[in-house]
Write a protein that holds these residues in place. Sequence first.
Motif, PDB file in Angstrom:
ATOM      1  N   GLY A  28       0.795  -1.109  -0.093  1.00 35.85           N
ATOM      2  CA  GLY A  28      -0.148   0.041   0.028  1.00 35.85           C
ATOM      3  C   GLY A  28       0.821   1.263  -0.068  1.00 35.85           C
ATOM      4  O   GLY A  28       0.450   2.107  -0.820  1.00 35.85           O
ATOM      5  N   ALA A  85      -3.935   1.003  -3.374  1.00 30.17           N
ATOM      6  CA  ALA A  85      -3.354   0.996  -1.964  1.00 30.17           C
ATOM      7  C   ALA A  85      -4.559   0.748  -1.085  1.00 30.17           C
ATOM      8  O   ALA A  85      -4.301   0.142  -0.121  1.00 30.17           O
ATOM      9  N   ILE A  98      -4.076  -2.028   1.839  1.00 29.93           N
ATOM     10  CA  ILE A  98      -3.891  -1.727   3.198  1.00 29.93           C
ATOM     11  C   ILE A  98      -5.133  -2.370   3.864  1.00 29.93           C
ATOM     12  O   ILE A  98      -4.946  -3.245   4.924  1.00 29.93           O
TER      13      ILE A  98
END
Length: 318
Positions: A28, A51, A55
């Motif tokens: 990420g 991202a 994440i």
Amino acid sequence: MADVHHFTYGVFNPIAAYLLAFLGSFLGLLCTARARDARNRGRRNRWLVIAAFAIGGGGIWLMHFSAMLGFDVPESPVRYDLSMTLLSLAFAVLTVGIGLLVVGHGARSAGKTVAAGTLTGTGVIAMHYTGMEGIRLSATVHYSPLLVVASALIAIAASTVALWFAVSVRGWAKVTGAAAVMAVAVCGMHYTGMAAMQIELRPGAPAAGGIRPLTMLVPIILITTATIVGVALSALQAMTEEEFTDGAGTPKRGVHAESPQPWSLKQASMGAVRLTPAARAVVGNRTAGAARPSPGPRPSPRPTAPPSPAVPPATSGS
């Protein structure tokens, strides 16, 4: 109160959870670094969405449920509700994505980062306790308010730090260190929230229905693989488009490409036949001569009369 085990398989669960949190955070942060270098809003949003899946989906949600595989209550079977489990995944990805979109555009500021971190941290808490609500037990679940508040504060602090890293760090060493810190924060939030759980058995309660914990191992592995491969392919495609197209999406000329030159018969003849220096000089002179205007017609000389024959002198007789 019933006994609760969080490390049924020993150190395997926390190690696997930490590695997933680290990998998701690392991917990420790499994507957010690319987002900062994007030349238009569309490409920046694309990197931020990638991202968010890395994440939120990999670093947080997959970490949560890989750690949950070690959760066990010996006095009651443990099952999971599929719909609540998927809802917790949606909370993780959406809230992380919103936070990244907030801090990923415009000027960087502490106030904006704190506000986005608070929003994202609230979503992470919602993800965690929604996943806990998806646990099916033949018992009643209680939570310690003090530890719940502590887990919420850790989640907000971890989210704020993660968003600050997302708009600040650059370079492999710094990204690796930031991902390691983020993984520690995510794991700390999870196990603090798990410590807040208290189980009260209900004698004679029917067995809970749902998915067995080990049955979730296969989908977790598949989702983990799909997430990593999907993030990698999406990032590779985005990098390829950025390398070979300009900001408007049109193909770029190579850095070593030459500007086109008008074609001429001289270039074609010179390219087809290799001339000697003398021949090149002759061709150059002819070309230069061809550029000068041709002289006019030369006037013819006027005709002249032929000379008259000489008359011999007269002689006198004797």
